[in-house]
Design an enzyme around this catalytic site. Structure first.
Site, PDB file in Angstrom:
ATOM      1  N   GLU A 229       0.767  -1.187  -0.113  1.00  0.00           N
ATOM      2  CA  GLU A 229       0.006   0.218  -0.100  1.00  0.00           C
ATOM      3  C   GLU A 229       0.794   1.041   0.060  1.00  0.00           C
ATOM      4  O   GLU A 229       0.229   2.432  -0.381  1.00  0.00           O
ATOM      5  CB  GLU A 229      -1.033  -0.302   1.176  1.00  0.00           C
ATOM      6  CG  GLU A 229      -0.407  -0.101   2.613  1.00  0.00           C
ATOM      7  CD  GLU A 229      -0.167  -1.611   2.734  1.00  0.00           C
ATOM      8  OE1 GLU A 229      -0.566  -2.570   2.120  1.00  0.00           O
ATOM      9  OE2 GLU A 229       0.777  -1.770   3.712  1.00  0.00           O
ATOM     10  N   ASN A 313      -1.479  -7.072  -4.025  1.00  0.00           N
ATOM     11  CA  ASN A 313      -2.127  -6.367  -5.135  1.00  0.00           C
ATOM     12  C   ASN A 313      -0.989  -5.301  -5.639  1.00  0.00           C
ATOM     13  O   ASN A 313       0.005  -4.822  -4.872  1.00  0.00           O
ATOM     14  CB  ASN A 313      -3.245  -5.780  -4.633  1.00  0.00           C
ATOM     15  CG  ASN A 313      -3.042  -4.795  -3.391  1.00  0.00           C
ATOM     16  OD1 ASN A 313      -2.430  -5.234  -2.336  1.00  0.00           O
ATOM     17  ND2 ASN A 313      -2.972  -3.422  -3.337  1.00  0.00           N
ATOM     18  N   ASP A 355      -7.689  -4.015  -4.526  1.00  0.00           N
ATOM     19  CA  ASP A 355      -6.893  -4.171  -3.378  1.00  0.00           C
ATOM     20  C   ASP A 355      -7.007  -5.768  -3.120  1.00  0.00           C
ATOM     21  O   ASP A 355      -6.921  -6.116  -1.838  1.00  0.00           O
ATOM     22  CB  ASP A 355      -7.585  -3.164  -2.036  1.00  0.00           C
ATOM     23  CG  ASP A 355      -6.263  -3.362  -0.887  1.00  0.00           C
ATOM     24  OD1 ASP A 355      -5.295  -3.890  -1.173  1.00  0.00           O
ATOM     25  OD2 ASP A 355      -6.602  -2.882   0.075  1.00  0.00           O
TER      26      ASP A 355
END
Lengths: 630, 279
Positions: A229, A313, A355
């Site tokens: 992230e 992801n 995600d």
């Protein structure tokens, strides 16, 4: 006919160290029935699950599957079955299960780890600050033999995305190996707790952390990073288990040389073939910060000499800013277990929109298919499908929904592509309702188990959808930015969690239990035909492996997000152990005291977790159970 | 010229900071501290040496409230508010958007915008996000690294079809380096990118200190409909239940309006008039 499965016959008893009584477990031998094709519709789909005869179970029953008296790797065995061959605790007597002893770690946070039991010692690792304990099982109350404080730097707490968890230690040849949140892999002498070696593999200054449980394959320790992230570039690294020296590192994005793609790379689908796809399926340079971190589970098939693991992801750009398939994120790699060379890759979610990390466990099983033995891996993916892949070639046998899905219509097994639904694609500033599954997926990291006695997968998972409700102003010191206001809510039925017994061959749910909150612990299946799991409220439950009937439950002190295990104690009796200590991504609402009036707190969990704080509080205690004696 | 202005501003700032510190020590030895959550490595906002404008502002606030000043240093990251303000480690964050949902915010004390930063010698005269050249030039924006989140210009560029030529710079960056978010301005200076679209205070401060002349221009539009603002009002933030502290900070912002304006000017913060509707 009884088909021998090489994967199950390898070193799963290798942890046997001669100190203990011979294994008394005898598995029921099941007849494998040839099915017409693989997968094939189940002829008894309407039959009550409980009466399903073993004779219909085409999954092979190898003698070495699962764990015996010891529990030497997080998943119980390198195939990731989380099956215990112990059968003292059964469907009939599990109601007599009682607490034998408990152990408080002194740490409050999401306790996601599996304890290991090797010889007469149990090994635990806590969330940040990552303290390792060795407990002496031969003494009443299992006192501490030694403890090791990794002195993880405090700044790492500010980097971890979703609570400061650790998913467990690994065991190799008299040593305990584990990862720290600040990116170190540490080897300890299992007898004394003295450090053997320490390797620093990443940098918290760049948003990188390590939370996964290492897997030992041969004399290599396999570890991966977290932090997609933040735009961390994902990798899996192999360390020499004896010295900590790095043997290889396989990146998840970038040129073929970095990804360890060479002449042996033979992916099944055309879209995975081509030069430097880890560069060309991205906008210029975006692969350098492309994510694909390997923070989940590694499986190992010694017979094929292959390891399997998923990649996270793509990040950190929004989908419209990274056109392309964004290789090699959100997929699964098969690699040579010695050299790391990629053998094949399959992408669960090309150009991921939601995600949906692809890091969930890959359970290695064999079954009798149309053309002989099918060596497959089974993977319950965040995107809502349970995949059965040929683990030799990477071909998709089947991809079947196991939850309510609105974001896609299926998987084309010819091309391998996930068929996404245009109207559910997140777009900036546009309100989109009922995207199912939500960002945490149909199932997150919480691993399922497999019983060779029933042929069923026991999947702990979520029943969550999400709404994109326009735009929210956020701020990282000095930089205002705009993000989607994402709110999670329960899917059909109004419950947020489910535990599903899934027939991977018949491609159907045999039974399904509902939970008010996401089922965020692992499951454990045993030869006593009992399945154990924990809930976010703190209930530790035992259910009938064949029917799902609740047989026993115990309320622990805090929510359970850990991985239950089973072992035989020095007294010869079967024990079951699990951490209680709420946390992890949904549990961060409790751990971090987030304001649940803000529905978007903890990235959308706030609203869905509104009631969790009223039923549990922080904790950090190991619970160990055994049958109440005669 | 820039050097002279920088020198003058440094003197002014040092004086303000020194005065505030002196005031603190002189009058408030026994009173509870004003506990400020701040990034130790993020100029022009704050750093551990107290050189940011938020440091100076905190000193002024502490002086006015007659309380000693204490810092809780915490790196800018997702979870900053969770781990600092909400964890009770400190009581006030000196800069958050007025519309911020994670804290109770004061009335705004400045309004700034995203700006274009380019090299003066290139004479690009870019003034609008709709300039078609933004699809050809190498354009830098900051990457947030939070799911589904972006800086407004990053959203704007992709909405206008500029993708392949856009270079992302992590707003978190490499924390071993000074002021990691400033790498995007360094990239303009070094010629790695032609234009950076950066939050005003960051751009203004580092452009004024650049070894080569840079041009900083506020762009247009001010908003894209339905909701993509490039302007933001900035407030101080406190916990929702700390209404008393918020009220005191509100009074400070009104009373010291002129001092705050001077401070922001000294740091070359491109700011726009505030339109505050007082209750």
């Amino acid at each position: 006919m009884l088909l021998q499965s090489p994967i199950f016959s390898i070193g799963l008893l290798g942890g046997w160290n001669g100190m203990r009584r011979p294994c008394a477990v005898v598995l029921t031998i099941l007849a494998a029935v040839a099915c017409a094709c693989s997968p094939r519709p189940s002829p008894d789909a309407t039959e009550p699950a409980g009466s399903r005869p073993d004779a219909a179970n085409p999954v092979t029953v190898p003698t070495g599957v699962g764990a015996g008296d010891e529990w030497t790797t997080s998943a119980g065995d390198p195939a990731n079955t989380r099956f215990s061959r112990l059968d003292e605790i059964t469907r009939d007597n599990v109601s007599r299960l009682r607490v034998a002893w408990t152990f408080s770690t002194g740490v409050l946070g999401g306790h996601e780890a599996a304890p290991l039991v090797v010889g007469n010692t149990m090994y635990l690792v806590t969330p940040f600050p990552n303290i390792v304990f060795a407990l002496d099982l031969t003494q009443p109350g299992a006192p501490v033999k030694w403890q090791y404080d990794a002195r993880t730097v405090s700044a790492a707490r500010g980097v971890a995305c979703c609570d400061v968890v650790n998913r467990g230690v690994a065991w190799w040849n008299g040593t305990i190996v584990f990862n720290t949140l600040d990116n170190r892999t540490i080897s300890l002498d299992a007898t004394t707790g003295a450090q053997r070696w320490e390797a620093t593999l990443g940098d918290i200054n760049r948003g990188e952390t390590m939370t996964m449980a290492p897997l030992v394959a041969g004399d290599l320790v396999l570890v991966g990073n977290s932090g997609g992230e933040f735009g961390v570039r994902g990798w899996l690294t192999a360390l020499d288990a004896a010295t900590g020296a790095q043997r290889w590192r396989a990146w998840s994005t970038g040129p073929d040389a970095d990804v360890l793609i060479g002449p042996d790379f033979t992916p099944f689908y055309a879209t995975d073939r081509g030069r430097d796809l880890g560069v060309t399926t991205w906008p210029p340079e975006a692969w350098r910060t492309g994510g694909g971190t390997a923070w989940g589970w590694v499986s190992y098939d010694p017979a094929l000499n292959l390891i399997y693991y998923g990649t996270g992801n793509p990040g950190p750009w929004n989908p419209e800013q990274r056109p392309g398939d964004n290789k090699w994120t959100a997929g699964v790699f098969a690699r040579d277990a010695v050299t790391g060379a990629a053998r094949w890759f399959y992408q669960w979610s090309p150009h991921d929109l939601y995600d949906h990390d692809g890091v969930n466990e890959n359970v290695l099983i064999d079954y009798d298919g149309a053309n002989g033995l099918d060596k497959v891996l089974v993977h319950a993916e965040r995107n809502g499908y349970i995949y059965v892949l040929d683990r030799v070639t990477g071909r998709v046998h089947s991809a079947t929904p196991f939850v309510h899905i609105t974001a896609s219509t299926g998987v084309d097994t010819q091309s391998g592509r996930l068929l996404t639904v245009k109207e559910k694609e997140p777009r900036e500033g546009v309100v989109i309702r009922d995207i199912c599954p939500a960002a945490p997926g149909a199932k997150d990291w919480q691993p399922m188990s497999f019983s060779p006695r029933t042929g069923l997968m026991y999947i702990p998972h979520n029943n969550l959808c999400m709404d994109f409700e326009g735009v929210e102003v956020s701020y990282i010191e000095g930089t205002p930015y705009l993000g989607a206001n994402v709110v999670y809510h329960a899917g059909p039925g109004g419950h947020q969690g489910e535990v599903t017994a899934w027939d991977p061959v018949g491609r159907r749910a045999v039974w399904k239990l509902t939970e008010p909150f996401p089922a965020w612990s692992a499951t454990l299946a045993t030869a006593g035909d009992v399945v154990f799991y924990g809930t976010l409220e703190g209930w530790f439950k035992a259910v009938d492996a064949r029917t799902g009937d609740l047989l026993w439950q115990f309320k622990t002190g805090s929510g359970i997000v850990g991985q239950p295990i089973s072992y035989r104690g020095p007294d010869g009796h079967q024990y079951v152990a699990v951490f209680s200590g709420v946390g992890g991504w949904p549990g961060s609402v409790v751990v971090n005291d987030l304001d649940t009036r803000d529905a978007t707190a903890a990235a959308g969990w706030g609203g869905a977790m509104r009631n969790l704080r009223s039923v549990t509080a922080r904790g950090g205690t190991l619970y160990v159970f055994r049958l109440e004696g005669p | 010229m820039n050097n002279v202005r920088a020198a003058v501003s440094l003197i002014v700032v040092t004086f303000l900071a020194a005065m505030a510190t002196w005031t603190t020590m002189r009058y408030a030895p026994d009173r509870p501290a004003l506990r400020v959550c701040a990034d130790p490595n993020n100029l022009p906002f704050s750093n551990e040496a107290g050189q940011g404008f938020e440091n100076v502002l905190a000193s002024l606030v502490a002086a006015q409230l007659n309380r000693p000043l204490e810092y809780t240093w915490w790196a800018q990251r997702r979870g900053f508010i969770r781990e600092t303000l909400r964890a009770g480690r400190c009581d006030v964050v000196m800069g958050v958007p007025t519309a911020f949902e994670l804290a109770a915010t004061t009335r705004p004390y400045y309004r700034s915008s995203y700006v274009f930063v380019s090299r003066a010698r290139d004479n690009l005269s870019v003034l609008s996000l709709d300039d078609p050249r933004l699809k050809k030039w190498r354009v830098g924006v900051q990457m947030i690294g939070d799911d589904f989140s972006n800086s407004p210009p990053a959203h704007a560029l992709s909405a206008r079809g500029a993708v392949g030529n856009v270079v992302g710079y992590s707003v978190i960056g490499d924390y071993r380096q000074p002021n990691p978010p400033a790498r995007i301005v360094d990239a303009v200076i070094a010629g790695d990118i032609d234009v950076a679209i950066v939050w005003g205070p960051l751009a203004g401060y580092f452009a004024a200190r650049s070894a080569i002349p840079l041009i900083v221009t506020a762009g247009s539009p001010a908003f894209d409909l339905p909701f993509r603002p490039y302007l933001f009002d900035i407030s101080m933030g406190v916990r929702r239940e700390d209404a008393k502290l918020r009220d005191a900070l509100d009074r400070f912002i009104v009373d010291r309006h002129d001092d705050i304006a001077r401070l922001l000017a000294d740091y070359h913060v491109p700011h726009l008039p505030l339109q505050v509707h007082r209750p």
